[in-house]
Design a protein around this motif. Sequence first.
Motif, PDB file in Angstrom:
ATOM      1  N   ALA A   1       0.809  -1.229   0.082  1.00  0.00           N
ATOM      2  CA  ALA A   1      -0.016   0.045   0.113  1.00  0.00           C
ATOM      3  C   ALA A   1       0.943   1.174  -0.002  1.00  0.00           C
ATOM      4  CB  ALA A   1      -0.996   0.003   1.396  1.00  0.00           C
ATOM      5  N   GLU A   2       2.033   1.373   0.846  1.00  0.00           N
ATOM      6  CA  GLU A   2       2.822   2.441   0.755  1.00  0.00           C
ATOM      7  C   GLU A   2       3.496   2.487  -0.626  1.00  0.00           C
ATOM      8  OE1 GLU A   2       4.288   2.295   5.512  1.00  0.00           O
ATOM      9  OE2 GLU A   2       4.621   0.633   4.305  1.00  0.00           O
ATOM     10  N   LEU A   3       3.990   1.519  -1.030  1.00  0.00           N
ATOM     11  CA  LEU A   3       4.579   1.597  -2.398  1.00  0.00           C
ATOM     12  C   LEU A   3       3.761   2.042  -3.352  1.00  0.00           C
ATOM     13  CD1 LEU A   3       6.824  -1.519  -2.585  1.00  0.00           C
ATOM     14  CD2 LEU A   3       7.662   0.633  -2.214  1.00  0.00           C
ATOM     15  N   THR A   4       2.344   1.489  -3.318  1.00  0.00           N
ATOM     16  CA  THR A   4       1.512   2.153  -4.267  1.00  0.00           C
ATOM     17  C   THR A   4       1.086   3.525  -4.441  1.00  0.00           C
ATOM     18  OG1 THR A   4       0.415   0.058  -4.380  1.00  0.00           O
ATOM     19  CG2 THR A   4      -1.185   1.652  -5.244  1.00  0.00           C
ATOM     20  N   GLY A   5       1.163   4.168  -2.820  1.00  0.00           N
ATOM     21  CA  GLY A   5       1.020   5.631  -2.713  1.00  0.00           C
ATOM     22  C   GLY A   5       2.233   6.217  -3.225  1.00  0.00           C
ATOM     23  N   LEU A   6       3.577   5.943  -3.025  1.00  0.00           N
ATOM     24  CA  LEU A   6       4.605   6.404  -3.470  1.00  0.00           C
ATOM     25  C   LEU A   6       4.619   6.601  -5.083  1.00  0.00           C
ATOM     26  CD1 LEU A   6       7.359   7.515  -3.146  1.00  0.00           C
ATOM     27  CD2 LEU A   6       8.356   5.278  -3.342  1.00  0.00           C
ATOM     28  N   ALA A   7       4.300   5.302  -5.669  1.00  0.00           N
ATOM     29  CA  ALA A   7       4.192   5.411  -6.969  1.00  0.00           C
ATOM     30  C   ALA A   7       3.139   6.607  -7.648  1.00  0.00           C
ATOM     31  CB  ALA A   7       3.685   4.026  -7.545  1.00  0.00           C
ATOM     32  N   ALA A   8       2.074   6.301  -7.097  1.00  0.00           N
ATOM     33  CA  ALA A   8       0.959   7.424  -7.354  1.00  0.00           C
ATOM     34  C   ALA A   8       1.383   8.853  -7.333  1.00  0.00           C
ATOM     35  CB  ALA A   8      -0.356   7.058  -6.608  1.00  0.00           C
ATOM     36  N   ARG A   9       2.142   9.076  -6.306  1.00  0.00           N
ATOM     37  CA  ARG A   9       2.446  10.669  -6.058  1.00  0.00           C
ATOM     38  C   ARG A   9       3.815  10.971  -7.202  1.00  0.00           C
ATOM     39  NH1 ARG A   9       2.110   8.855  -0.562  1.00  0.00           N
ATOM     40  NH2 ARG A   9       4.309   8.526  -0.725  1.00  0.00           N
ATOM     41  N   GLN A  10       4.393  10.009  -7.386  1.00  0.00           N
ATOM     42  CA  GLN A  10       5.547  10.332  -8.508  1.00  0.00           C
ATOM     43  C   GLN A  10       4.876  10.420  -9.965  1.00  0.00           C
ATOM     44  OE1 GLN A  10       9.067  10.625  -7.838  1.00  0.00           O
ATOM     45  NE2 GLN A  10       8.197  10.580  -5.517  1.00  0.00           N
ATOM     46  N   ALA A  11       3.913   9.694 -10.032  1.00  0.00           N
ATOM     47  CA  ALA A  11       3.299   9.447 -11.248  1.00  0.00           C
ATOM     48  C   ALA A  11       2.494  11.026 -11.530  1.00  0.00           C
ATOM     49  CB  ALA A  11       2.262   8.549 -11.487  1.00  0.00           C
ATOM     50  N   LEU A  12       1.893  11.363 -10.415  1.00  0.00           N
ATOM     51  CA  LEU A  12       1.294  12.958 -10.274  1.00  0.00           C
ATOM     52  C   LEU A  12       2.400  13.952 -10.600  1.00  0.00           C
ATOM     53  CD1 LEU A  12      -1.240  14.519 -10.078  1.00  0.00           C
ATOM     54  CD2 LEU A  12      -0.680  14.712  -7.560  1.00  0.00           C
ATOM     55  N   ALA A  13       3.507  13.836 -10.022  1.00  0.00           N
ATOM     56  CA  ALA A  13       4.588  14.951 -10.164  1.00  0.00           C
ATOM     57  C   ALA A  13       5.294  14.614 -11.550  1.00  0.00           C
ATOM     58  CB  ALA A  13       5.737  14.381  -9.054  1.00  0.00           C
ATOM     59  N   LEU A  14       5.287  13.499 -12.201  1.00  0.00           N
ATOM     60  CA  LEU A  14       5.587  13.483 -13.564  1.00  0.00           C
ATOM     61  C   LEU A  14       4.795  14.047 -14.631  1.00  0.00           C
ATOM     62  CD1 LEU A  14       7.941  12.288 -15.347  1.00  0.00           C
ATOM     63  CD2 LEU A  14       6.588  10.207 -15.349  1.00  0.00           C
ATOM     64  N   SER A  15       3.314  13.768 -14.191  1.00  0.00           N
ATOM     65  CA  SER A  15       2.268  14.513 -15.176  1.00  0.00           C
ATOM     66  C   SER A  15       2.525  15.875 -15.262  1.00  0.00           C
ATOM     67  CB  SER A  15       0.905  13.956 -14.616  1.00  0.00           C
ATOM     68  OG  SER A  15       0.422  14.568 -13.534  1.00  0.00           O
TER      69      SER A  15
END
Length: 269
Positions: free
Chosen positions: A58-72
Amino acid sequence: MNSFDALLLLTPVGRAVLESELLRQSSGASLMLRSLLEGFLSRSKGLQYRIDPAIGTAELTGLAARQALALSRGVLRGRPFVFFESGVNLRSSSRIHIGRFSKIGAGSLIEGLSRGGITIGRGVSLGRRGRIRATATLTELGAGVSIGDFVGLGDGFYLGAFGGIEIETETIVGERLTVHSDNHDFDDETKAIRSQATTGLPVKIGARCWIGSNVTILGGVEIGDDSVIGAGCVVTRSFPKGSVIVGNPARMIRNRFDDKTELGPMAKD
């Protein structure tokens, strides 16, 4: 699913089989996510990166989502492969060059207005609420900033780059670094200091240095490669490669590459 399968799920054995299959699938997805993140982080940071196994899916999924948002956000700014956290402000953005896989922390302000512009290398991490500023008045443009690959600056940094600031590759810095590459002239006692000239004094920080939190570096200073600067230092003069530096004003207590330069904790200039 037929009626026999449905009845099987009602039995303890059936439920155990289902739970085992779901766990297997979840574990597989978690391993895949972990592997993808490790590969991406290794590439972006220039290091062999391994995620701590204690970090859950769950923590890794949240991290990946935040990184994806920053990349967008980077894509929307026309800067693909650059990670922008929320509230980042780029002024005179045509003078700002940012390398792939670099991250700009939330609330940071980068002002590109300068003769040489602002160059940020590959895989750089700039902390939250930082500021880069080269020009304070329109009467004279400042020199600008060059930050090498894989540099990391902690939260709350300030780079005053009127005289020019260069930070070379793989240098890492704690919170609240301030660098001032200029000085106010004050020799004329008949004039207010604000009305006298400002002198640019370039600052250079070498490669692979480690700088602690709350460090101030003043104009004209050059820090040699592979140096260490302790927390709270006020650096007013230059130091050679491999220096271990402490205090206010800063002094060298030893050199990492030469045991003969050991000066002891009470070393003086």
